[in-house]
Design an enzyme around this catalytic site. Structure first.
Site, PDB file in Angstrom:
ATOM      1  N   ASP A 198      23.817 -16.584 -37.373  1.00  0.00           N
ATOM      2  CA  ASP A 198      22.441 -16.321 -36.955  1.00  0.00           C
ATOM      3  C   ASP A 198      22.454 -16.044 -35.454  1.00  0.00           C
ATOM      4  OD1 ASP A 198      19.761 -16.170 -36.477  1.00  0.00           O
ATOM      5  OD2 ASP A 198      19.292 -18.233 -37.032  1.00  0.00           O
ATOM      6  N   HIS A 199      22.704 -14.776 -35.100  1.00  0.00           N
ATOM      7  CA  HIS A 199      22.859 -14.382 -33.700  1.00  0.00           C
ATOM      8  C   HIS A 199      21.806 -13.358 -33.299  1.00  0.00           C
ATOM      9  CE1 HIS A 199      27.245 -15.615 -32.536  1.00  0.00           C
ATOM     10  NE2 HIS A 199      26.583 -16.591 -33.122  1.00  0.00           N
ATOM     11  N   GLY A 205      23.647 -24.594 -30.368  1.00  0.00           N
ATOM     12  CA  GLY A 205      23.481 -23.225 -29.916  1.00  0.00           C
ATOM     13  C   GLY A 205      24.508 -22.713 -28.934  1.00  0.00           C
ATOM     14  N   GLU A 206      24.382 -21.412 -28.650  1.00  0.00           N
ATOM     15  CA  GLU A 206      25.203 -20.706 -27.678  1.00  0.00           C
ATOM     16  C   GLU A 206      24.289 -19.998 -26.694  1.00  0.00           C
ATOM     17  OE1 GLU A 206      28.815 -18.440 -29.297  1.00  0.00           O
ATOM     18  OE2 GLU A 206      27.454 -18.524 -31.005  1.00  0.00           O
ATOM     19  N   ASN A 239      22.963 -16.343 -27.511  1.00  0.00           N
ATOM     20  CA  ASN A 239      21.810 -16.072 -28.366  1.00  0.00           C
ATOM     21  C   ASN A 239      20.519 -16.680 -27.857  1.00  0.00           C
ATOM     22  OD1 ASN A 239      23.497 -14.895 -30.556  1.00  0.00           O
ATOM     23  ND2 ASN A 239      24.328 -16.972 -30.559  1.00  0.00           N
ATOM     24  N   SER A 260      31.088 -31.997 -32.726  1.00  0.00           N
ATOM     25  CA  SER A 260      32.317 -31.687 -32.002  1.00  0.00           C
ATOM     26  C   SER A 260      33.060 -32.927 -31.518  1.00  0.00           C
ATOM     27  CB  SER A 260      31.995 -30.794 -30.800  1.00  0.00           C
ATOM     28  OG  SER A 260      31.041 -31.423 -29.957  1.00  0.00           O
ATOM     29  N   GLY A 261      32.467 -34.095 -31.678  1.00  0.00           N
ATOM     30  CA  GLY A 261      33.102 -35.314 -31.209  1.00  0.00           C
ATOM     31  C   GLY A 261      32.311 -36.540 -31.576  1.00  0.00           C
TER      32      GLY A 261
END
Length: 322
Positions: free
Chosen positions: A37-38, A106-107, A110, A173-174
């Site tokens: 989803d970008h 998110g990134e 985007n 992620s951790g």
């Protein structure tokens, strides 16, 4: 028993093609399908980025058995969580209970496009906690007013609530992210085949859950052509999540990956016609305890041939690894 999925890669294919691939992937025997989803592709050479939710609505109508999932959507910046709650509920109805809402923090690529800036990872994860809470409340069908640190909802209600509740899978992620999200979601998403993540998730999460990973491959009858395509379109993959989440544009990804060589990509991504080598790509995830692995076939130009000729024998080999 492990399940294997097909990735609808919105960055490398147009919307009509993605719907066709989704139908073919179900026919080939994949267990589930995930969609990125970008707003923007990672690299200019990929050349696409249609709206994933519209594509998934169409996919829900041309498929009947595969599970569908966002992998993953960010319900905190480009989308308000109340809007994501409505979209997810509608898609669950359209798919007759086959949809899982995959979410993550998110990134920049985007999310920066709406001009709200790009916060620190701690803030992004705190916002995601609030977003999941809002989505859960709205999926009850009750009227919601919410006043959080990051989000407000004023007298909102989802009017079309699915009979089958929407399950949520969250990217971790951790240890910190697992501690925050495992109590809030049904399933785990991770980009690396790390057994420690699975073990920690199972310690914190109550009840059974799916652990969902993803791995790129690049099938082609010509190995050199496969390596060239993987390098052209997927060399960004070498940057790792810590770097990739912060880069704001395809130009940034191009600059960050300019010194990645074709042989570097080939060392990370199985390329070529050898189905046993391609199938082996999923093994690290299975060994780490993941229950689901989605495959990315890199590039658009071989998708039809991959799905028609390669997917079934490849699935046989992957299932034999179990």
């Amino acid at each position: 028993m492990a399940r294997f999925g097909y990735t609808l890669m919105t960055e490398q294919s147009g919307p009509r093609e993605l719907v066709r691939y989704a139908q073919a992937a179900e026919d080939a025997g994949f267990d589930f399908e995930v969609s990125s989803d970008h707003f923007t592709p990672w690299l200019m050479s990929q050349g696409h980025s249609p709206y994933a939710w519209t594509v998934l609505g169409a996919v829900a109508q041309v498929t009947s058995s595969v599970d569908l999932m966002t992998y993953v959507t960010c319900p905190t910046t480009r989308y308000h969580p109340a809007v994501v709650a409505q979209k997810a509920a509608t898609l669950q109805i359209l798919s007759e209970g086959r949809f899982v809402l995959g979410v993550g923090s998110g990134e920049s690529l985007n999310e920066h496009v709406v001009g709200e800036g790009w916060p620190s990872v701690d803030t992004r994860q705190s916002k995601l906690v609030e977003a999941i809470e809002i989505i859960r409340e709205l999926h009850s069908g009750d009227l919601l007013t919410y006043d959080g640190e990051y989000f407000r909802v004023d007298s909102a209600r989802i009017w079309d609530v699915p009979d089958v509740p929407v399950e949520i899978a969250v990217a971790v992620s951790g240890d910190e992210s697992i501690s925050s999200f495992a109590p809030l979601a049904e399933h785990m998403v991770a980009v690396e085949p790390e057994g420690d993540l699975v073990e920690k998730w199972d310690e914190v999460h109550e009840g059974g859950s799916r652990k969902i990973g993803q791995v790129p491959i690049c099938w082609d009858p010509d190995r050199d052509a496969a390596i060239e395509r993987a390098h052209d379109q997927f060399r960004w993959f070498a940057g790792g999540w810590a770097v990739n989440s912060e880069l704001p544009t395809p130009a940034g990804f191009a600059a960050a990956s300019q010194f990645v060589r074709p042989e570097d990509v080939a060392a990370e991504i199985a390329c070529g016609p050898d189905l046993d080598e391609l199938a082996e790509s999923v093994h690290p995830f299975l060994k780490a305890g993941f229950t689901d692995v989605a495959v990315v076939q890199v590039g658009d130009e071989r998708q039809d041939q991959f799905l028609a000729e390669v997917a079934e024998p490849l699935l046989e080999r992957m299932r034999a690894l179990r």
